[in-house]
Design a protein around this motif. Sequence first.
Motif, mmCIF file in Angstrom:
data_model
loop_
_atom_site.group_PDB
_atom_site.id
_atom_site.type_symbol
_atom_site.label_atom_id
_atom_site.label_comp_id
_atom_site.label_asym_id
_atom_site.label_seq_id
_atom_site.Cartn_x
_atom_site.Cartn_y
_atom_site.Cartn_z
ATOM 1 N N MET A 1 0.842 -1.188 0.000
ATOM 2 C CA MET A 1 0.000 0.000 0.000
ATOM 3 C C MET A 1 0.885 1.250 0.000
ATOM 4 N N THR A 2 0.590 2.186 -0.870
ATOM 5 C CA THR A 2 1.384 3.396 -0.940
ATOM 6 C C THR A 2 0.933 4.399 0.116
ATOM 7 N N GLU A 3 1.859 5.239 0.486
ATOM 8 C CA GLU A 3 1.591 6.272 1.486
ATOM 9 C C GLU A 3 0.589 7.288 0.931
ATOM 10 N N LYS A 4 -0.394 7.665 1.751
ATOM 11 C CA LYS A 4 -1.342 8.698 1.350
ATOM 12 C C LYS A 4 -0.649 10.051 1.406
ATOM 13 N N THR A 5 -1.019 10.913 0.461
ATOM 14 C CA THR A 5 -0.428 12.245 0.396
ATOM 15 C C THR A 5 -1.518 13.309 0.358
ATOM 16 N N ALA A 6 -1.164 14.489 0.836
ATOM 17 C CA ALA A 6 -2.089 15.622 0.813
ATOM 18 C C ALA A 6 -1.347 16.859 0.328
ATOM 19 N N LEU A 7 -1.932 17.533 -0.633
ATOM 20 C CA LEU A 7 -1.393 18.790 -1.116
ATOM 21 C C LEU A 7 -2.076 19.921 -0.370
ATOM 22 N N ILE A 8 -1.276 20.865 0.093
ATOM 23 C CA ILE A 8 -1.798 22.052 0.776
ATOM 24 C C ILE A 8 -1.394 23.251 -0.074
ATOM 25 N N LEU A 9 -2.381 23.925 -0.658
ATOM 26 C CA LEU A 9 -2.120 25.083 -1.506
ATOM 27 C C LEU A 9 -2.266 26.363 -0.707
ATOM 28 N N SER A 20 -0.288 29.684 10.419
ATOM 29 C CA SER A 20 -0.480 28.830 11.599
ATOM 30 C C SER A 20 -1.447 27.687 11.297
ATOM 31 N N MET A 21 -2.489 27.950 10.521
ATOM 32 C CA MET A 21 -3.441 26.899 10.190
ATOM 33 C C MET A 21 -2.833 25.867 9.247
ATOM 34 N N ALA A 22 -1.952 26.292 8.358
ATOM 35 C CA ALA A 22 -1.282 25.339 7.468
ATOM 36 C C ALA A 22 -0.380 24.414 8.287
ATOM 37 N N LEU A 23 0.349 24.973 9.247
ATOM 38 C CA LEU A 23 1.193 24.138 10.112
ATOM 39 C C LEU A 23 0.338 23.194 10.953
ATOM 40 N N TYR A 24 -0.767 23.689 11.457
ATOM 41 C CA TYR A 24 -1.675 22.861 12.247
ATOM 42 C C TYR A 24 -2.228 21.707 11.400
ATOM 43 N N LEU A 25 -2.620 22.011 10.174
ATOM 44 C CA LEU A 25 -3.134 20.987 9.269
ATOM 45 C C LEU A 25 -2.052 19.952 8.961
ATOM 46 N N MET A 26 -0.835 20.405 8.712
ATOM 47 C CA MET A 26 0.262 19.466 8.434
ATOM 48 C C MET A 26 0.489 18.548 9.622
ATOM 49 N N HIS A 27 0.433 19.093 10.825
ATOM 50 C CA HIS A 27 0.583 18.285 12.037
ATOM 51 C C HIS A 27 -0.489 17.197 12.084
ATOM 52 N N GLY A 28 -1.746 17.584 11.869
ATOM 53 C CA GLY A 28 -2.854 16.626 11.905
ATOM 54 C C GLY A 28 -2.723 15.541 10.851
ATOM 55 N N HIS A 32 -1.855 11.220 11.281
ATOM 56 C CA HIS A 32 -2.656 10.147 10.692
ATOM 57 C C HIS A 32 -1.933 9.423 9.562
ATOM 58 N N GLY A 33 -0.621 9.615 9.487
ATOM 59 C CA GLY A 33 0.174 8.900 8.494
ATOM 60 C C GLY A 33 0.027 9.403 7.071
ATOM 61 N N ILE A 34 -0.444 10.627 6.919
ATOM 62 C CA ILE A 34 -0.610 11.222 5.587
ATOM 63 C C ILE A 34 0.505 12.245 5.382
ATOM 64 N N ARG A 35 1.221 12.116 4.280
ATOM 65 C CA ARG A 35 2.368 12.980 4.010
ATOM 66 C C ARG A 35 1.910 14.296 3.367
ATOM 67 N N PRO A 36 2.104 15.437 4.069
ATOM 68 C CA PRO A 36 1.698 16.723 3.504
ATOM 69 C C PRO A 36 2.780 17.315 2.594
ATOM 70 N N GLN A 148 -11.715 14.778 11.080
ATOM 71 C CA GLN A 148 -12.185 13.520 11.666
ATOM 72 C C GLN A 148 -12.476 12.495 10.591
ATOM 73 N N TRP A 149 -13.173 12.901 9.544
ATOM 74 C CA TRP A 149 -13.533 11.927 8.520
ATOM 75 C C TRP A 149 -12.661 12.039 7.272
ATOM 76 N N ALA A 150 -11.974 13.148 7.071
ATOM 77 C CA ALA A 150 -11.106 13.276 5.892
ATOM 78 C C ALA A 150 -9.970 12.262 5.942
ATOM 79 N N VAL A 151 -9.413 12.052 7.118
ATOM 80 C CA VAL A 151 -8.278 11.132 7.253
ATOM 81 C C VAL A 151 -8.724 9.681 7.384
ATOM 82 N N SER A 152 -10.011 9.457 7.647
ATOM 83 C CA SER A 152 -10.475 8.101 7.839
ATOM 84 C C SER A 152 -10.883 7.408 6.541
ATOM 85 N N LYS A 153 -11.073 8.157 5.484
ATOM 86 C CA LYS A 153 -11.509 7.573 4.211
ATOM 87 C C LYS A 153 -10.341 7.043 3.424
#
Length: 153
Positions: A1-9, A20-28, A32-36, A148-153
Amino acid sequence: MTEKTALILLGCPQVPVQTSMALYLMHGLKEHGIRPVIAGTVAARKLMEVADPGRHYLEEMADLDDMIDEITGKRRDFDLCFVFIHNDSGVAYAGTMAYISQARLYALLFGEHAEDLAKEIEFPCEVVAAKAVHNPMPLKRKLDEVMQWAVSK
């Protein structure tokens, strides 16, 4: 299984809560094992570098337009995409991502006119809007609910 990734624009960092919110989102995401991955304007990337000098969260950053070219050229895509929006150009970037990317798209609207901007969105995405300018807490609360549900799908 490949690592999940998230792009933050990140667009122009005119509104203080974006960094601060971008850093907070990256932390979250990392929790959950998602690479930002950050894609942003030069100013937005410089603010992120200064805010995270030890690169605890910033593993990869790219120019916003270069990243769009990579996705358009089918050289890269992401599982999730979070677009920070505080003006019309942010809405346009989110619309572009809805069209070119297969990522599940989240429009994070903030600033004085977040609710008005949300009405401009006519493409498929999850809309998260809060009137947050200097105080990140209204956007943080809404982002926590979505995460809560974005990372669970």
